[in-house]
Every structure is written in structure tokens, then in C-alpha cells.
Design a protein around this motif. Structure first.
Motif, PDB file in Angstrom:
ATOM      1  N   GLY A 112      -4.212  -4.278  13.610  1.00 48.71           N
ATOM      2  CA  GLY A 112      -5.110  -5.116  12.805  1.00 48.71           C
ATOM      3  C   GLY A 112      -5.552  -4.311  11.592  1.00 48.71           C
ATOM      4  O   GLY A 112      -4.744  -3.590  11.011  1.00 48.71           O
ATOM      5  N   VAL A 135       6.793   4.791  10.335  1.00 49.36           N
ATOM      6  CA  VAL A 135       5.420   4.351  10.022  1.00 49.36           C
ATOM      7  C   VAL A 135       5.239   4.045   8.535  1.00 49.36           C
ATOM      8  O   VAL A 135       4.434   3.196   8.166  1.00 49.36           O
ATOM      9  CB  VAL A 135       4.399   5.445  10.450  1.00 49.36           C
ATOM     10  N   LYS A 147       6.874  -7.660   7.379  1.00 47.43           N
ATOM     11  CA  LYS A 147       6.411  -7.317   8.734  1.00 47.43           C
ATOM     12  C   LYS A 147       6.931  -8.314   9.763  1.00 47.43           C
ATOM     13  O   LYS A 147       7.287  -7.930  10.879  1.00 47.43           O
ATOM     14  CB  LYS A 147       4.882  -7.217   8.752  1.00 47.43           C
ATOM     15  N   ILE A 151      -2.155   6.321   9.285  1.00 48.89           N
ATOM     16  CA  ILE A 151      -1.693   6.257  10.679  1.00 48.89           C
ATOM     17  C   ILE A 151      -0.643   7.335  10.957  1.00 48.89           C
ATOM     18  O   ILE A 151      -0.660   7.973  12.016  1.00 48.89           O
ATOM     19  CB  ILE A 151      -1.126   4.840  10.963  1.00 48.89           C
ATOM     20  N   ASP A 199      12.162   9.746  -0.706  1.00 50.81           N
ATOM     21  CA  ASP A 199      11.730   8.413  -1.134  1.00 50.81           C
ATOM     22  C   ASP A 199      12.528   7.361  -0.361  1.00 50.81           C
ATOM     23  O   ASP A 199      13.721   7.162  -0.616  1.00 50.81           O
ATOM     24  CB  ASP A 199      11.957   8.268  -2.641  1.00 50.81           C
ATOM     25  N   LEU A 200      11.865   6.706   0.563  1.00 47.98           N
ATOM     26  CA  LEU A 200      12.551   5.744   1.438  1.00 47.98           C
ATOM     27  C   LEU A 200      12.790   4.401   0.758  1.00 47.98           C
ATOM     28  O   LEU A 200      13.318   3.486   1.397  1.00 47.98           O
ATOM     29  CB  LEU A 200      11.751   5.553   2.729  1.00 47.98           C
ATOM     30  N   THR A 251      -7.647   3.180   6.476  1.00 50.89           N
ATOM     31  CA  THR A 251      -6.763   4.194   5.884  1.00 50.89           C
ATOM     32  C   THR A 251      -6.786   4.005   4.366  1.00 50.89           C
ATOM     33  O   THR A 251      -7.312   2.999   3.875  1.00 50.89           O
ATOM     34  CB  THR A 251      -5.303   4.013   6.363  1.00 50.89           C
ATOM     35  N   ILE A 296      -6.975  -1.267   9.844  1.00 54.17           N
ATOM     36  CA  ILE A 296      -7.198   0.140  10.163  1.00 54.17           C
ATOM     37  C   ILE A 296      -7.747   0.818   8.896  1.00 54.17           C
ATOM     38  O   ILE A 296      -7.241   0.563   7.791  1.00 54.17           O
ATOM     39  CB  ILE A 296      -5.878   0.819  10.594  1.00 54.17           C
ATOM     40  N   ASP A 304       7.684  12.105   3.958  1.00 56.34           N
ATOM     41  CA  ASP A 304       6.828  11.339   3.043  1.00 56.34           C
ATOM     42  C   ASP A 304       7.226  11.665   1.602  1.00 56.34           C
ATOM     43  O   ASP A 304       8.097  12.524   1.369  1.00 56.34           O
ATOM     44  CB  ASP A 304       5.332  11.668   3.286  1.00 56.34           C
ATOM     45  N   SER A 353      -0.335  10.497   5.330  1.00 63.55           N
ATOM     46  CA  SER A 353      -1.564   9.712   5.167  1.00 63.55           C
ATOM     47  C   SER A 353      -1.779   8.766   6.343  1.00 63.55           C
ATOM     48  O   SER A 353      -0.837   8.426   7.073  1.00 63.55           O
ATOM     49  CB  SER A 353      -1.442   8.891   3.864  1.00 63.55           C
ATOM     50  N   TYR A 386       4.398  -8.786   1.712  1.00 67.09           N
ATOM     51  CA  TYR A 386       4.060  -7.868   2.805  1.00 67.09           C
ATOM     52  C   TYR A 386       4.234  -8.561   4.156  1.00 67.09           C
ATOM     53  O   TYR A 386       4.876  -8.033   5.071  1.00 67.09           O
ATOM     54  CB  TYR A 386       2.614  -7.376   2.630  1.00 67.09           C
TER      55      TYR A 386
END
Ligand SMILES: NC(=O)c1ccc[n+]([C@@H]2O[C@H](COP(=O)([O-])OP(=O)(O)OC[C@H]3O[C@@H](n4cnc5c(N)ncnc54)[C@H](O)[C@@H]3O)[C@@H](O)[C@H]2O)c1
Length: 260
Positions: A187, A70, A158, A14, A42-43, A191, A189, A33, A12, A154
Motif C-alpha cells: 500500500g 524492487v 503494476k 524499500i 540503468d534498468l 519512501t 509506504i 541502482d 533507496s 504506473y
């Protein structure tokens, strides 16, 4: 010879745009994914992360040229800690040995301009310490008030990722092994992650007040994909530990003269 790249979050947004770009250029991509990928894993779990490394080793024959970490979540929930921070590190550290056979090994992760927003000091410190159980427990507390503190989760993941790149890129494991390791901070995006936030003109305008993008506004995922592809290409020989904002100017507007 054609390069082999691994992209997490390849189904999906990016990650998908990056996979399509590289494949159009003739590269081989092993997508990772939860669904619709060469490697379904599953990460968010330790088992999923190690199964991913095993499956990539099998699929690649033991050598890869580039890692694109990603995959991410933007939920005000502990799962965001598990995927964004620990899943990303497990991807980079777990796949790094497979880069040893490449003549131009490269690696990157996707952070966010959200790292510039309010974060939770305690969670950021636990992430820096690599303490997943304690970080998940702290996120559980923050998630109890989704409106007040949920958003801190979140941003904290990051910020911790951007710092992790700064702290590790110049070490023997990365620069010392000839592997440029960098981060990209997008910034807004367009998606599936942001679809609900930018559905209407009013929503777009109010989000752009928080994340100002004077240069060309909200971007399509291909904009980020092109930068990722260059960073992980053989042409990139000397970028080391950089956090590159592809954000239409939000970093400049929010931080001005503060280059560090
Ligand atoms: N879209 C934006 O505005 C924006 C801005 C800054 C940073 N980012 C970051 O870019 C990255 C990609 O985001 P996107 O906008 O393409 O989102 P997206 O939701 O379109 O794609 C994310 C992908 O990650 C995968 N994923 C989620 N949890 C996973 C797990 N447990 N195991 C394996 N894969 C999992 C999803 O299935 C999905 O395919 C994320 O790290 C995100 O935080 C996005």
C-alpha cells in the motif's frame, strides 16, 4: 553458508531497507541502482540491463541465491514502463541462470496495490505481449495528459507485473527449476517515491481516501522488507505465483469478497 542476494533499487526506500535487513542478518547483498550501489546500472535501457547481468555475474562468481526486483518509478512517463515492467523482467529472466547453482533459489518482484486502480487496457495488453517499443509509444500518448491519463501508466505496469508472475511462476523455468516466484503489492509506504504525496496531514488524509489502510495506516519500508526477506528465504518452500498485499487492508476494503 551465507546467502547472496541481488536487490534492484537498493539505494533507496524499500530496496534500501531490504538490503540493510539482509546485511544485518549476515547475508551478502549485491545492490543494483543508478547510484550508491555495488552495481550501478540503468534498468530503463537494454544496454543497462545486460550490463547489470554481466556485473552481477562477475560480482557473485556466477551463483546467487535470491533476486529481489524492487526498482521502480512512479512518474507519469514512458520511463516508468521501461523500468517497472521491462527492467523488472530483464532482472528476473537475466539473473535466473545464476540461481541454478543455489540450493534454495528464490525470486520476487515488487508490484503495487495500484494494480487495483484504473489502468489502460491497451498498454496492459502491449506489456503482456512483451512489445517494448509499442508499449513506450502508448505511454507517450498517455503521458501527454498527465492529470487525465498519466496515472494510468504506473497502474498498468503494476497490473501487468502481477499478471506476469501469475503466468510464469508455475512454469518449468521457475517452479520446475525449484524457484518460488512471487510478488508483493505494498500500500502506501513512506519512501522518497511518496514523500511529496504524504508531506502534510491533509495530503495523507486525501491519499488514504483513495488507498484506505485501516490497519496501522501508512507503513515504513522495513514493514515490506521483512515480508520480502521471508519470501526469498529458504523457509518459503511452497508459495508459488502469489501476489501478497502488504497494504494495511486496502485490497480488502477495495475488493471485498473478490479473492481472485
Ligand atoms: N512507496 C510506495 O508507497 C510504494 C507502494 C507500492 C509499490 N511500490 C514499489 O516499490 C518499489 C520501490 O519503491 P520505493 O518506494 O522504495 O521508491 P524509491 O524511489 O525510494 O526507490 C526506488 C529505487 O529505484 C531506483 N531506480 C529507478 N529507476 C531506475 C533505473 N532506471 N535503473 C536502476 N534503478 C532505478 C531508484 O534510483 C531508487 O533508488 C517500486 O517498484 C515501487 O513502485 C512503492
Amino acid at each position: 553458508m551465507s546467502r547472496t542476494s541481488v536487490i534492484t533499487g537498493a539505494a533507496s526506500g524499500i530496496g534500501k531497507a531490504t538490503k540493510e535487513l539482509l546485511e544485518d542478518r549476515g547475508e551478502r547483498v549485491i545492490g543494483v541502482d543508478l547510484h550508491d550501489a555495488e552495481v550501478v546500472a540503468d534498468l530503463s535501457t537494454a544496454d543497462g540491463r545486460s550490463a547489470m547481468v554481466d556485473a552481477v555475474r562477475d560480482a557473485s562468481g556466477g551463483t546467487i541465491d535470491a533476486v529481489y526486483a524492487v526498482a521502480g518509478l512512479a512518474l507519469p512517463a514512458p520511463a516508468t514502463v521501461a523500468v517497472n515492467f521491462f527492467g523488472t523482467l530483464a532482472t528476473l529472466d537475466g539473473l535466473r541462470p545464476l540461481l541454478a547453482g543455489s540450493d534454495a533459489p528464490r525470486a520476487l518482484l515488487v508490484s503495487s496495490m495500484a494494480a487495483l486502480m484504473a489502468s489502460d487496457d491497451e498498454l496492459v495488453a502491449l506489456l503482456a505481449a512483451g512489445d517494448e517499443p509499442a508499449a513506450l509509444a502508448r505511454a507517450e500518448v498517455l503521458a501527454k495528459e498527465p492529470a487525465a491519463t498519466g496515472g494510468l501508466i504506473y497502474a498498468s505496469t503494476k497490473l501487468a507485473l502481477s499478471r506476469w508472475v501469475r503466468r510464469h511462476a508455475a512454469t518449468d523455468a521457475w517452479a520446475g527449476a525449484g524457484i518460488p516466484l512471487n510478488a508483493v503489492s505494498p500500500g502506501i509506504i513512506a519512501t522518497p517515491m511518496t514523500a511529496d504525496l504524504i508531506d502534510t496531514e491533509e495530503e495523507r488524509e486525501s491519499l488514504l481516501k483513495l488507498v484506505p489502510m485501516p490497519l496501522n495506516g501508512i507503513a515504513e519500508p522495513i514493514v515490506v522488507a521483512r515480508l520480502l526477506a521471508w519470501l526469498n528465504s529458504p523457509e518459503n518452500t511452497h508459495l508459488c505465483g502469489q501476489v501478497i498485499y502488504v497494504d494495511g487492508g486496502s485490497d480488502v476494503v477495495l475488493r471485498g469478497d473478490s479473492v481472485w
